[in-house]
Design a protein around this motif. Structure first.
Motif, PDB file in Angstrom:
ATOM      1  N   UNK A   1       8.874 -13.819  -0.248  1.00 19.81           N
ATOM      2  CA  UNK A   1       9.897 -12.921   0.274  1.00 19.81           C
ATOM      3  C   UNK A   1      10.621 -13.611   1.427  1.00 19.81           C
ATOM      4  N   UNK A   2      11.917 -13.394   1.530  1.00 17.56           N
ATOM      5  CA  UNK A   2      12.698 -13.957   2.639  1.00 17.56           C
ATOM      6  C   UNK A   2      13.134 -12.892   3.622  1.00 17.56           C
ATOM      7  N   UNK A   3      12.791 -11.654   3.329  1.00 19.88           N
ATOM      8  CA  UNK A   3      13.178 -10.529   4.184  1.00 19.88           C
ATOM      9  C   UNK A   3      12.186  -9.409   3.934  1.00 19.88           C
ATOM     10  N   UNK A   4      12.315  -8.329   4.649  1.00 20.11           N
ATOM     11  CA  UNK A   4      11.494  -7.145   4.379  1.00 20.11           C
ATOM     12  C   UNK A   4      12.220  -6.321   3.321  1.00 20.11           C
ATOM     13  N   UNK A   5      11.651  -6.274   2.129  1.00 22.37           N
ATOM     14  CA  UNK A   5      12.248  -5.554   1.001  1.00 22.37           C
ATOM     15  C   UNK A   5      11.511  -4.230   0.838  1.00 22.37           C
ATOM     16  N   UNK A   6      12.232  -3.129   1.023  1.00 23.05           N
ATOM     17  CA  UNK A   6      11.613  -1.801   0.968  1.00 23.05           C
ATOM     18  C   UNK A   6      12.141  -1.010  -0.209  1.00 23.05           C
ATOM     19  N   UNK A   7      11.234  -0.458  -0.976  1.00 24.81           N
ATOM     20  CA  UNK A   7      11.599   0.449  -2.060  1.00 24.81           C
ATOM     21  C   UNK A   7      10.895   1.789  -1.830  1.00 24.81           C
ATOM     22  N   UNK A   8      11.632   2.869  -2.013  1.00 25.60           N
ATOM     23  CA  UNK A   8      11.086   4.213  -1.813  1.00 25.60           C
ATOM     24  C   UNK A   8      11.367   5.076  -3.035  1.00 25.60           C
ATOM     25  N   UNK A   9      10.463   5.988  -3.287  1.00 23.44           N
ATOM     26  CA  UNK A   9      10.708   6.995  -4.312  1.00 23.44           C
ATOM     27  C   UNK A   9       9.873   8.228  -3.979  1.00 23.44           C
ATOM     28  N   UNK A  10      10.170   9.312  -4.632  1.00 25.67           N
ATOM     29  CA  UNK A  10       9.454  10.567  -4.398  1.00 25.67           C
ATOM     30  C   UNK A  10       8.677  10.942  -5.647  1.00 25.67           C
ATOM     31  N   UNK A  11       7.433  11.335  -5.452  1.00 26.23           N
ATOM     32  CA  UNK A  11       6.572  11.760  -6.553  1.00 26.23           C
ATOM     33  C   UNK A  11       5.894  13.058  -6.131  1.00 26.23           C
ATOM     34  N   UNK A  12       6.348  14.161  -6.671  1.00 29.17           N
ATOM     35  CA  UNK A  12       5.841  15.478  -6.272  1.00 29.17           C
ATOM     36  C   UNK A  12       4.396  15.698  -6.696  1.00 29.17           C
ATOM     37  N   UNK A  13       3.875  14.855  -7.574  1.00 30.86           N
ATOM     38  CA  UNK A  13       2.487  15.004  -8.011  1.00 30.86           C
ATOM     39  C   UNK A  13       1.489  14.364  -7.045  1.00 30.86           C
ATOM     40  N   UNK A  14       1.980  13.606  -6.084  1.00 32.33           N
ATOM     41  CA  UNK A  14       1.105  13.032  -5.071  1.00 32.33           C
ATOM     42  C   UNK A  14       0.730  14.083  -4.037  1.00 32.33           C
ATOM     43  N   UNK A  15      -0.538  14.168  -3.704  1.00 34.85           N
ATOM     44  CA  UNK A  15      -0.959  15.093  -2.661  1.00 34.85           C
ATOM     45  C   UNK A  15      -0.630  14.554  -1.275  1.00 34.85           C
ATOM     46  N   UNK A  16      -0.645  13.220  -1.125  1.00 28.69           N
ATOM     47  CA  UNK A  16      -0.236  12.570   0.112  1.00 28.69           C
ATOM     48  C   UNK A  16       0.635  11.368  -0.227  1.00 28.69           C
ATOM     49  N   UNK A  17       1.380  10.904   0.764  1.00 25.55           N
ATOM     50  CA  UNK A  17       2.243   9.743   0.560  1.00 25.55           C
ATOM     51  C   UNK A  17       1.401   8.469   0.409  1.00 25.55           C
ATOM     52  N   UNK A  18       2.030   7.426  -0.118  1.00 19.76           N
ATOM     53  CA  UNK A  18       1.399   6.120  -0.246  1.00 19.76           C
ATOM     54  C   UNK A  18       2.282   5.072   0.418  1.00 19.76           C
ATOM     55  N   UNK A  19       1.639   4.151   1.107  1.00 21.33           N
ATOM     56  CA  UNK A  19       2.319   3.003   1.696  1.00 21.33           C
ATOM     57  C   UNK A  19       1.659   1.742   1.181  1.00 21.33           C
ATOM     58  N   UNK A  20       2.452   0.846   0.572  1.00 27.07           N
ATOM     59  CA  UNK A  20       1.942  -0.434   0.085  1.00 27.07           C
ATOM     60  C   UNK A  20       2.753  -1.538   0.757  1.00 27.07           C
ATOM     61  N   UNK A  21       2.062  -2.498   1.357  1.00 29.90           N
ATOM     62  CA  UNK A  21       2.711  -3.665   1.952  1.00 29.90           C
ATOM     63  C   UNK A  21       2.146  -4.899   1.265  1.00 29.90           C
ATOM     64  N   UNK A  22       3.006  -5.781   0.777  1.00 32.66           N
ATOM     65  CA  UNK A  22       2.508  -6.862  -0.073  1.00 32.66           C
ATOM     66  C   UNK A  22       3.192  -8.189   0.204  1.00 32.66           C
ATOM     67  N   UNK A  23       2.422  -9.249  -0.034  1.00 33.28           N
ATOM     68  CA  UNK A  23       2.877 -10.629   0.126  1.00 33.28           C
ATOM     69  C   UNK A  23       2.519 -11.415  -1.129  1.00 33.28           C
ATOM     70  N   UNK A  24       3.362 -12.339  -1.527  1.00 32.76           N
ATOM     71  CA  UNK A  24       3.074 -13.233  -2.648  1.00 32.76           C
ATOM     72  C   UNK A  24       2.247 -14.410  -2.128  1.00 32.76           C
ATOM     73  N   UNK A  25       1.146 -14.676  -2.805  1.00 37.69           N
ATOM     74  CA  UNK A  25       0.200 -15.697  -2.333  1.00 37.69           C
ATOM     75  C   UNK A  25      -0.210 -16.589  -3.512  1.00 37.69           C
ATOM     76  N   UNK A  26      -0.934 -17.693  -3.246  1.00 41.07           N
ATOM     77  CA  UNK A  26      -1.329 -18.595  -4.332  1.00 41.07           C
ATOM     78  C   UNK A  26      -2.226 -17.924  -5.383  1.00 41.07           C
ATOM     79  N   UNK A  27      -2.226 -18.508  -6.569  1.00 38.64           N
ATOM     80  CA  UNK A  27      -3.047 -18.011  -7.664  1.00 38.64           C
ATOM     81  C   UNK A  27      -4.285 -18.862  -7.868  1.00 38.64           C
TER      82      UNK A  27
END
Length: 423
Positions: A237-263
Motif C-alpha cells: 500500500x502507498x496510502x491509507x486505503x479505507x473501504x466502508x459498508x453497512x451490514x444490518x445483520x452485524x450485531x456490532x461493527x467490525x474494524x480490519x486493518x491490513x498490510x501486505x507481507x511476504x508469503x
C-alpha cells in the motif's frame, strides 16, 4: 529415491520417498498411537482455476466421493463407518487434500479404496447435477454469513489482482454454468502423480506404510500437472486505503486493518511476522487484548493474525466494537505498532511467545492427523518438509531486534488497508 530426515532436535522422523518415473512423493512416519492417518495432497486449489471455472476445485472435491471404478455411491463412507474410521477433505486456494483415519489393522483394506476415489472417480452425470445444487446452496449460505462477508471484502481489498481474492466456492453464476466435461478435463489435468504428496503416519512400520502405498498405486501416468499460473505479489500500500459498508445483520461493527507481507517463499520473514502477531494480538496476554479489551473496554474482541499464502501474505488486526469507538481504536492500534517500532518488545514478552509456540508445536503434532497435515501442507507447497521440522527451532532464535525490524519493515504507519463494516 528415499530420504530419512533425522534431526536430533526434532520430535519428527519422517521418511520421504519420491518415485523418479512420475515425481509422486510418499512421506511416512511411525508413531506409537492406536491409529493411522493417510492424507493425499494435491498442490492445486482455487488459485489455479481459470476465471470461468472458479469454484471447480471445491466442486470436484465434493464429486470425488460419488464413487469410482471399485466403489458405488456412498459405499466408501459406509465401509469406513462400519470399521469406526473417518474420512474428509478440504480445498483451499493452493491445495486440495483427502484423508482418512483408521485402526492400523484396517489400513491395508481402506488404502486402495481412497486411492481409487481420487485417481478414478466415476463423476456420474446425475450426481453432478445433484451436487451442483448442494454447492450452490453452500454459496448462498456463505452470502448470509456476516463474518464471511467481512472476510471476503478484506481479501478483495488486500489482493485485488492475485487469485486469493476469488471465492474458493466460486460464484452462483459460474457454478450454475459448469459442465461435467469441464470437470473431467480439470481432474485429468490436475490430479496427476506429479502433483501428489501421500502422507501416512501412525502405528505401522515406515517400510510397511510405504510398501502398501507403492503396491496399491495404479497411477502409471507420467503426465505432469500443468504449471501453476504465474503471478507477481501485490505492491505494498502507498496510502491509507479505507473501504466502508453497512451490514444490518452485524450485531456490532467490525474494524480490519491490513498490510501486505511476504508469503511462503520468504519463510524467515514469515516466522518473524507470526511471532509479532502473537505479541500484538493473539491471546489474553497480548498487547492489544490487555489494553483495548481488558483495561479500556473499547472492543468486544480483538486479534492479530499473519496469514501466509505461497505468493504473498496478509498481516491484519481485527476488532469487533461499537461504532463510536472505530476511530479511536484505529488510532490506538497504530500507536501500539509505533511503540514496537520505536522501542521494540521486551525479552520477557518474546520468551513467553517462544515458549507458547514451542508448546503448541508439540501439542499440535501428537496425533497422526496433525502430522499428515503438517508434512502434506509444506511439501505440497514447497517440495520440502524442512520448514515444518525447523519452525519451532527458528522461533527460538528470533531476537527482539528482529521483531522491531520486522514491524518497521512491513507495518507501515501511513500506508495500509482499512475495512470498516458498520451495523
Amino acid at each position: 529415491m528415499t530420504i530419512t530426515l533425522n534431526k536430533p532436535q526434532s520430535l519428527h522422523l519422517p521418511t520421504i520417498t519420491t518415485l523418479p518415473e512420475n515425481n509422486l512423493t510418499i512421506i511416512a512416519e511411525q508413531i506409537p498411537v492406536a491409529a493411522v492417518t493417510l492424507n493425499i495432497w494435491f498442490n492445486m486449489g482455487s488459485a489455479v482455476e481459470a476465471d470461468n471455472i472458479n469454484g471447480m476445485a471445491h466442486f470436484l472435491e465434493h464429486m470425488i466421493f460419488k464413487g469410482s471404478r471399485k466403489l458405488g455411491l456412498g459405499e466408501f463412507e459406509r465401509l469406513l463407518e462400519a470399521r469406526g474410521a473417518m474420512t474428509n477433505a478440504a480445498t483451499s486456494q493452493e491445495y486440495t487434500h483427502f484423508y482418512f483415519t483408521c485402526a492400523p489393522q484396517d489400513f491395508v483394506d481402506i488404502l486402495p479404496l481412497q486411492l481409487d476415489l481420487v485417481s478414478n472417480p466415476s463423476l456420474p452425470p446425475e450426481e453432478f447435477t445433484r451436487e451442483k445444487k448442494v454447492v450452490l446452496e453452500e454459496i448462498r449460505r456463505s452470502h448470509d454469513n456476516p463474518r464471511r462477508r467481512v472476510f471476503d471484502k478484506m481479501m478483495n481489498l488486500c489482493f485485488p489482482n492475485l487469485p486469493y481474492h476469488r471465492p474458493i466456492l466460486g460464484t452462483e453464476e459460474i457454478i450454475e454454468n459448469l459442465k461435467l466435461e469441464q470437470m473431467q478435463s480439470f481432474h485429468h489435468s490436475w490430479y496427476q502423480p506429479s502433483g501428489m504428496t501421500i502422507v501416512a503416519v501412525g502405528n505401522l512400520p515406515v517400510e510397511e506404510l510405504t510398501e502398501n502405498i507403492l503396491n496399491t498405486l495404479s497411477l502409471k501416468s507420467n503426465q505432469l500437472q500443468p504449471p501453476s499460473p504465474e503471478y507477481s505479489p501485490e505492491l505494498p500500500f502507498t496510502d491509507i486505503i479505507t473501504e466502508e459498508y453497512t451490514d444490518s445483520n452485524l450485531q456490532q461493527a467490525r474494524l480490519m486493518m491490513l498490510w501486505r507481507v511476504p508469503g511462503l517463499n520468504h519463510l524467515e520473514e514469515t516466522i518473524a511476522l507470526d511471532v509479532l502477531a502473537v505479541i500484538l494480538g493473539r491471546g489474553k496476554l497480548s498487547r492489544l487484548f490487555r489494553d483495548l479489551r481488558e483495561n479500556r473496554r473499547l472492543v468486544t474482541r480483538i486479534s492479530a493474525s499473519n496469514t501466509t499464502y505461497k505468493i504473498q501474505g496478509e498481516f491484519y488486526v481485527s476488532a469487533q466494537l461499537s461504532q463510536e469507538n472505530i476511530e479511536i481504536v484505529q488510532a490506538e492500534i497504530i500507536k501500539h505498532i509505533q511503540e514496537i517500532q520505536q522501542f521494540g518488545v521486551t525479552e520477557a514478552e518474546l520468551n513467553r511467545v517462544k515458549q507458547n509456540v514451542a508448546s503448541q508445536f508439540i501439542f499440535q503434532s501428537e496425533k497422526p492427523s496433525d502430522r499428515t497435515n503438517l508434512y502434506g501442507y509444506y511439501y505440497s507447497q514447497l517440495r520440502t518438509i524442512t520448514p515444518a521440522l525447523e519452525y519451532s527451532e527458528k522461533v527460538k532464535h528470533i531476537t527482539v531486534e528482529k521483531i522491531q525490524e520486522t514491524a518497521i519493515k512491513y507495518l507501515s504507519l501511513d500506508a495500509y488497508g482499512v475495512l470498516i463494516a458498520r451495523n
